[in-house]
Design a protein around this motif. Structure first.
Motif, mmCIF file in Angstrom:
data_model
loop_
_atom_site.group_PDB
_atom_site.id
_atom_site.type_symbol
_atom_site.label_atom_id
_atom_site.label_comp_id
_atom_site.label_asym_id
_atom_site.label_seq_id
_atom_site.Cartn_x
_atom_site.Cartn_y
_atom_site.Cartn_z
ATOM 1 N N LEU A 84 0.955 -1.180 0.023
ATOM 2 C CA LEU A 84 -0.062 0.004 -0.016
ATOM 3 C C LEU A 84 0.797 1.280 -0.053
ATOM 4 C CD1 LEU A 84 -3.092 -0.845 2.364
ATOM 5 C CD2 LEU A 84 -3.010 -0.681 -0.222
ATOM 6 N N ALA A 85 2.130 1.118 0.183
ATOM 7 C CA ALA A 85 3.127 2.403 -0.033
ATOM 8 C C ALA A 85 2.695 3.158 -1.511
ATOM 9 C CB ALA A 85 4.545 2.099 0.309
ATOM 10 N N PRO A 86 3.031 4.464 -1.318
ATOM 11 C CA PRO A 86 2.442 5.161 -2.571
ATOM 12 C C PRO A 86 3.642 4.815 -3.648
ATOM 13 C CG PRO A 86 2.585 6.753 -0.580
ATOM 14 C CD PRO A 86 2.883 5.153 -0.015
ATOM 15 N N ALA A 87 4.809 4.418 -3.458
ATOM 16 C CA ALA A 87 5.610 4.283 -4.415
ATOM 17 C C ALA A 87 5.216 2.764 -5.143
ATOM 18 C CB ALA A 87 7.124 4.214 -3.888
ATOM 19 N N ASN A 88 4.616 1.942 -4.385
ATOM 20 C CA ASN A 88 4.353 0.775 -5.190
ATOM 21 C C ASN A 88 2.894 0.885 -5.889
ATOM 22 O OD1 ASN A 88 4.409 -2.137 -5.603
ATOM 23 N ND2 ASN A 88 2.704 -2.076 -4.148
ATOM 24 N N LEU A 89 2.027 1.390 -5.121
ATOM 25 C CA LEU A 89 0.701 1.862 -5.873
ATOM 26 C C LEU A 89 0.926 2.448 -7.181
ATOM 27 C CD1 LEU A 89 -1.980 2.582 -3.147
ATOM 28 C CD2 LEU A 89 -1.635 0.581 -4.486
ATOM 29 N N SER A 90 1.746 3.650 -7.082
ATOM 30 C CA SER A 90 2.138 4.326 -8.405
ATOM 31 C C SER A 90 2.476 3.660 -9.378
ATOM 32 C CB SER A 90 3.268 5.737 -8.090
ATOM 33 O OG SER A 90 3.421 6.456 -9.100
ATOM 34 N N ASN A 91 3.557 2.732 -8.857
ATOM 35 C CA ASN A 91 4.286 1.773 -9.960
ATOM 36 C C ASN A 91 3.150 0.881 -10.671
ATOM 37 O OD1 ASN A 91 5.942 0.397 -11.429
ATOM 38 N ND2 ASN A 91 6.254 -1.208 -9.855
ATOM 39 N N VAL A 92 2.386 0.169 -9.731
ATOM 40 C CA VAL A 92 1.216 -0.576 -10.212
ATOM 41 C C VAL A 92 0.307 -0.161 -11.197
ATOM 42 C CG1 VAL A 92 -0.597 -2.012 -9.591
ATOM 43 C CG2 VAL A 92 1.384 -2.266 -8.285
ATOM 44 N N LEU A 93 -0.427 1.364 -10.752
ATOM 45 C CA LEU A 93 -1.090 2.052 -11.360
ATOM 46 C C LEU A 93 -0.642 2.442 -12.930
ATOM 47 C CD1 LEU A 93 -2.922 3.813 -8.961
ATOM 48 C CD2 LEU A 93 -3.864 1.882 -10.039
ATOM 49 N N ALA A 94 0.538 3.032 -12.901
ATOM 50 C CA ALA A 94 1.258 3.573 -14.086
ATOM 51 C C ALA A 94 1.391 2.211 -15.144
ATOM 52 C CB ALA A 94 2.386 4.097 -13.707
ATOM 53 N N TYR A 134 6.258 9.939 -18.202
ATOM 54 C CA TYR A 134 5.844 8.792 -17.498
ATOM 55 C C TYR A 134 5.977 8.718 -16.105
ATOM 56 C CZ TYR A 134 5.643 3.728 -16.246
ATOM 57 O OH TYR A 134 5.194 2.769 -15.677
ATOM 58 N N PHE A 135 7.341 9.465 -15.755
ATOM 59 C CA PHE A 135 7.637 9.387 -14.404
ATOM 60 C C PHE A 135 7.137 10.378 -13.233
ATOM 61 C CE2 PHE A 135 10.528 6.518 -16.542
ATOM 62 C CZ PHE A 135 10.587 5.477 -15.750
ATOM 63 N N SER A 136 6.696 11.416 -13.786
ATOM 64 C CA SER A 136 6.254 12.341 -12.818
ATOM 65 C C SER A 136 4.783 12.835 -12.912
ATOM 66 C CB SER A 136 7.149 13.627 -12.826
ATOM 67 O OG SER A 136 6.885 14.481 -14.118
ATOM 68 N N GLY A 137 4.434 13.740 -12.259
ATOM 69 C CA GLY A 137 2.871 13.979 -12.279
ATOM 70 C C GLY A 137 2.391 14.738 -11.077
ATOM 71 N N ILE A 138 1.375 14.655 -10.634
ATOM 72 C CA ILE A 138 1.100 15.348 -9.265
ATOM 73 C C ILE A 138 1.547 14.476 -8.023
ATOM 74 C CG2 ILE A 138 -1.011 16.507 -8.285
ATOM 75 C CD1 ILE A 138 -2.185 16.661 -11.065
ATOM 76 N N GLY A 139 2.363 14.729 -7.496
ATOM 77 C CA GLY A 139 2.630 13.852 -6.352
ATOM 78 C C GLY A 139 3.018 12.370 -6.810
ATOM 79 N N TRP A 140 2.409 11.436 -6.159
ATOM 80 C CA TRP A 140 2.749 10.137 -6.772
ATOM 81 C C TRP A 140 1.962 9.794 -7.657
ATOM 82 C CZ3 TRP A 140 -0.944 6.351 -5.899
ATOM 83 C CH2 TRP A 140 -1.837 6.698 -4.910
ATOM 84 N N ILE A 141 0.881 10.425 -8.010
ATOM 85 C CA ILE A 141 -0.126 10.247 -9.038
ATOM 86 C C ILE A 141 0.349 10.718 -10.335
ATOM 87 C CG2 ILE A 141 -2.407 10.306 -9.787
ATOM 88 C CD1 ILE A 141 -3.092 11.123 -6.850
ATOM 89 N N THR A 142 0.972 9.831 -11.118
ATOM 90 C CA THR A 142 1.953 9.998 -12.430
ATOM 91 C C THR A 142 1.057 10.341 -13.549
ATOM 92 O OG1 THR A 142 2.030 7.818 -12.878
ATOM 93 C CG2 THR A 142 3.975 9.039 -11.525
ATOM 94 N N TRP A 143 1.323 11.032 -14.512
ATOM 95 C CA TRP A 143 0.656 11.458 -15.869
ATOM 96 C C TRP A 143 -0.283 10.163 -16.272
ATOM 97 C CZ3 TRP A 143 -0.565 15.951 -15.292
ATOM 98 C CH2 TRP A 143 0.524 17.077 -14.857
ATOM 99 N N PRO A 144 0.585 8.918 -16.564
ATOM 100 C CA PRO A 144 -0.344 7.867 -17.110
ATOM 101 C C PRO A 144 -1.478 7.495 -16.202
ATOM 102 C CG PRO A 144 2.080 7.385 -17.143
ATOM 103 C CD PRO A 144 1.992 8.439 -16.314
ATOM 104 N N ILE A 145 -1.189 7.637 -14.825
ATOM 105 C CA ILE A 145 -2.622 7.296 -14.020
ATOM 106 C C ILE A 145 -3.763 8.278 -14.296
ATOM 107 C CG2 ILE A 145 -3.268 7.110 -11.626
ATOM 108 C CD1 ILE A 145 -0.579 6.305 -10.825
ATOM 109 N N ILE A 146 -3.137 9.655 -14.229
ATOM 110 C CA ILE A 146 -4.061 10.576 -14.431
ATOM 111 C C ILE A 146 -4.678 10.549 -15.816
ATOM 112 C CG2 ILE A 146 -4.413 13.113 -14.933
ATOM 113 C CD1 ILE A 146 -2.050 13.535 -12.910
ATOM 114 N N THR A 147 -4.060 10.407 -16.886
ATOM 115 C CA THR A 147 -4.792 10.163 -18.332
ATOM 116 C C THR A 147 -5.775 8.980 -18.113
ATOM 117 O OG1 THR A 147 -2.296 10.780 -18.958
ATOM 118 C CG2 THR A 147 -3.962 9.980 -20.781
#
Lengths: 506, 323
Positions: free
Chosen positions: B30-40, B161-174
């Protein structure tokens, strides 16, 4: 005569709703038993119980006097009780012979004996007076031919009890005759037969015993000759059926639709017609005469059609269903289940499908719900809920929904193909009244029907089609069965044939 | 009497169960880094699967999307590399590259759709063909190796790919925006309603004056456009493309659609279900990698079981409908 299959005090519930109330019914060897009633009266449920597809909630099914709890259709079949359903039970990619012997294939050693099966299938089909090739694939057969294959399949199973749901609904007059001959033959052989039909002339012709159902109860029983067709209709609806067809009191206005030399490759040749405001134009003819194809071409549903067409003087391009729709032409298909309604979708989605552009880019669900309410009231659609799937409605209510759907596009010209096929007497009358009302409102209506009384009772003018051409026109008081049949059969048709056609419009 | 419809909510319940299991097995899940990775990582398949939902719902199929993505990635990289001497290493070049990717996706979707609706060839056959064509073209363009983006451009492009708003990266937002738009389109627009109508019975749709071929074509173009969008987000991740880019993406996308409750035979489409399906598939992968309970090599087997289970659930639903 001995009773073979019997229902004794049978009750059936679906959930909390009881749809059959204590039915007693006996099928006797060597007798034809007709089961009649309006849509929703419980005919299908009774047939399903007799055929082992449904179990009674209370009461018993007795075979040869002893309780027979069939657990499935095939089990009933193995014991000589065969049901022919309205929806055919055939594998489309297998041949006729394969289908007839499906599940009971003839073998020689471990190999299929194709030759023997073809021969046996051929013999059966010949007995039925058809020319269907046992090697033909079901997919390539017409609907009536498929029906004959179903009957041949039942015969091959040496049925002791044969139950048929609307057996003649899809047959042409020649095939209907062959069917009747088979019914007579099976009766003579001692088979117990039961059928249900909306065609009361057929009931009078075939049935030795008639049971009339209304709202899940038997309301009347009669033997051959005890009941006229009028009495049957009255018993079914429970009220006198006066003024079956509304009066033709519409004033005909100016020309609305003009069609010139319309041809559909392989189906219609150079058909021309005019339709006026406020007019109901009938199109009669035998099955295969090109009536449906002509109507579909007018509605823009037939690619490759040629000719000229104008609506109120404006040219309308052919083979373009959306252009025809914009010109105010709407077509109500004869094929409700395959071309008319999305059977698995809710009523509301069906209602608005053809007129969705009226509900905004973001579909306005509230407006849709209002449209559904209005349609339910205006067309008297009897449904438990607007969210139920269209396929769960009875045939009559499906037809009303289809009418409502078509009228939602606000057409000027409405083409209605077989407006009352498979619909009970009460609903028929509502639909006739509705058609007349549309004409009175200034719509132009074209009605295609294989039932001559319907064409005669409804239309101000009748075009008769024969072999893809418009063979002639009858108008006013001279619209008679004889006049139409002469045109439909061709002038040179011999008397016997014409009279025959008269009795059994296909 | 209102029972919980397990068919409808099944995928959602499964997803929640997975998240709980994941969190119990390894708190890092559930760590943001992992979630960010999975979602992206889910975003590529997710974007494609949203488009695939429309195609499957109208009764079609597209097997070519994985190869299409690889091919588009290839031409995008080649176009940008070719532009470097002219326009230089800057955002202008990257934006032109993005436009190439988008145009390539739309064109490829149009090509599939035109063959299916105009030439009237089965979608399975058409896209099986184009799947081979795109895969082979990208292998040929890369000469069997790898097409790499100019290193200057790669550095510039990476943040997409790697940045965005905090840990929510652009691919996740898109992905989130496209999923919401897709769900809205399916449920609330004429296009969505027509897609469902065509999938349940195209003859009824045609008789109701629905532009059947036009809607079908549009669904393939939409899918192609989303493949283009997915590629725009994929290229900065590795900065390269090869003959093995996007292998099996088509099957993952189709699997996600099916798990989400859209029927393969068409007629009923659920975009939110597809999103859940995508998340289920990628979380299984992630959990297996984090926990050493089961070998990650068994990932495919577990996903396979889930797909079959989802279809079994669909079948039970249909049996109840027929009652």
């Amino acid at each position: 005569m001995e009773t073979v299959l019997e229902l004794s005090g049978v009750t059936r519930c679906f959930g909390p709703v009881e749809v059959l109330h204590g039915i007693d019914l006996g099928l006797r060897a060597g007798e034809v038993h007709a089961l009649i009633g309006e849509n929703g009266a419980g005919k299908s449920t009774i047939m399903k119980i007799l055929g082992g597809y449904l179990a009674p909630t209370e009461g018993q099914v007795l075979l040869d006097g002893s309780p027979a709890a069939f657990s499935s259709g095939p089990e009933a079949e193995a014991r000589g009780v065969v049901v022919i359903h309205q929806e055919f039970n055939l594998a489309p990619d297998l041949t006729v012979a394969d289908n007839i012997f499906l599940g009971r294939e003839m073998t020689r050693g471990w190999r299929l004996d194709h030759a023997a099966m073809r021969r046996a299938a051929g013999d059966l089909l010949e007995e039925l007076d058809t020319r269907i090739d046992p090697r033909a694939r079901i997919r390539d057969l017409s609907v009536p031919d498929r029906q004959m294959v179903e009957i041949a399949k039942a015969l091959s199973r040496n049925a002791r009890v044969l139950i048929m749901d609307e057996p003649s609904a899809a047959l042409t007059h020649r095939e209907v005759d062959a069917l009747y001959a088979q019914v007579d033959r099976l009766r003579a052989e001692g088979v117990a037969l039961m059928f249900c039909s909306h065609r009361l002339d057929e009931v009078a012709r075939l049935a030795d015993r008639i049971t009339v159902l209304r709202d899940g109860s038997v309301v009347s029983r009669a033997t051959r000759g005890e009941m006229t067709e009028d009495q049957m209709a009255t018993a079914m609806v429970g009220r006198e059926l006066t003024d079956f067809f509304p009066p033709k009191d519409t004033l005909t206005g100016n020309v609305l639709l003009e069609v010139q030399d319309l041809s559909v490759p392989g189906a219609v040749d150079d058909a021309s017609l005019t339709l006026h405001r406020g007019e109901v134009l009938g199109i009669a003819g035998l099955v295969g005469a090109g009536r449906t194809e002509l109507a579909e071409a007018i509605a823009g549903l037939r690619p490759g059609s040629t000719g000229r067409m104008t609506v109120s003087g404006e040219a309308v391009p052919l083979a373009d269903v959306r252009a025809a729709g914009r010109a105010g032409i709407a077509y109500l298909t004869e094929d409700r289940k395959e071309a008319g309604l999305l059977l698995t979708k809710p009523l509301t989605e069906n209602l608005t499908l053809a007129a969705l552009d009226r509900f905004g880019f973001r579909i306005d669900r509230a407006a849709e719900a209002r449209a559904m309410d209005d349609a339910t009231r205006e067309f008297d659609i009897r449904a438990a809920s607007p969210d139920m799937p269209a396929g769960a409605l009875s045939g009559g209510n499906q037809q009303k929904l289809l009418l409502a759907k078509t009228m939602l596009t606000e057409p000027q010209i409405v083409l209605i193909d077989e407006p009352t096929r498979g619909i009970d007497v009460g609903t028929k009358r509502q639909i006739y009244a509705f058609i007349r009302r549309l004409a009175a409102e200034g719509h132009g209506i074209i009605v295609i029907s294989s039932e001559l009384p319907e064409v005669i009772g409804l239309a101000d003018r009748v075009l008769v089609m024969r072999q893809g051409r418009i063979a002639g026109e009858v108008e006013g008081d001279v619209i008679t069965e004889e006049g139409i049949v002469r045109l439909a059969m061709g002038v040179g048709a011999d008397h016997h044939d014409a009279e025959h056609k008269n009795r059994e419009p296909a | 009497m209102r029972r919980i419809d397990f068919h409808l909510l099944g995928p959602l319940i499964a997803l929640i169960a997975l998240i709980i299991i994941g969190a119990l097995l390894n708190p890092a899940f559930l760590a943001p880094a992992n979630l960010s990775n999975v979602l992206a990582r889910s975003a590529f398949i997710g974007l494609i699967a949203v488009g695939m939902t429309f195609v499957i719902t109208q009764g079609g199929l597209d097997l070519s999307v994985g190869s299409m993505a690889a091919f588009i990635a290839g031409i995008t990289i080649m176009a940008m590399n070719a532009l470097v001497p002219i326009t230089g290493v800057n955002w202008g070049t990257i934006i032109i590259g993005m436009m190439v990717a988008m145009a390539g996706g739309l064109a490829a979707g149009l090509f599939n759709g035109a063959l299916i609706t105009r030439a009237r060839i089965e979608p399975f056959i058409v896209t099986l063909g184009t799947m081979g064509i795109y895969r082979s073209l990208v292998t040929w363009l890369s000469d069997g190796g790898t097409l790499s983006l100019d290193s200057g451009l790669r550095t510039l492009y990476r943040p997409v790919y790697f940045s965005g708003i905090g840990w929510i990266t652009w691919p996740i937002i898109t992905f989130a925006i496209v999923a919401i738009l897709g769900e809205w389109m399916m449920r609330h627009t004429r296009f969505g309603r027509h897609v469902e109508a065509i999938g349940s019975n195209d003859r009824v749709a045609r008789y109701s004056a629905v532009d059947v071929e036009g809607v079908r074509l549009a669904s393939y173009v939409l899918l192609g456009g989303l493949v283009g969008l997915a590629t725009i987000l994929y290229v900065p991740r590795l900065g390269s493309a090869s003959g093995s880019t996007g292998v099996l993406w088509e099957l993952e996308a189709i699997a996600a659609v099916i798990i989400g409750g859209t029927m393969l035979k068409g007629g009923t489409g659920r975009v939110w279900g597809t999103v859940v399906g995508v998340l289920i598939l990628s979380m299984i992968d992630n959990i297996l990698n984090l926990a050493d309970l089961v070998s990650p090599y068994l990932n495919g087997a577990i996903q396979g079981v889930i797909i079959v289970l989802a279809v079994v659930l669909q079948r039970e639903k249909r049996a109840t409908d027929n009652r």
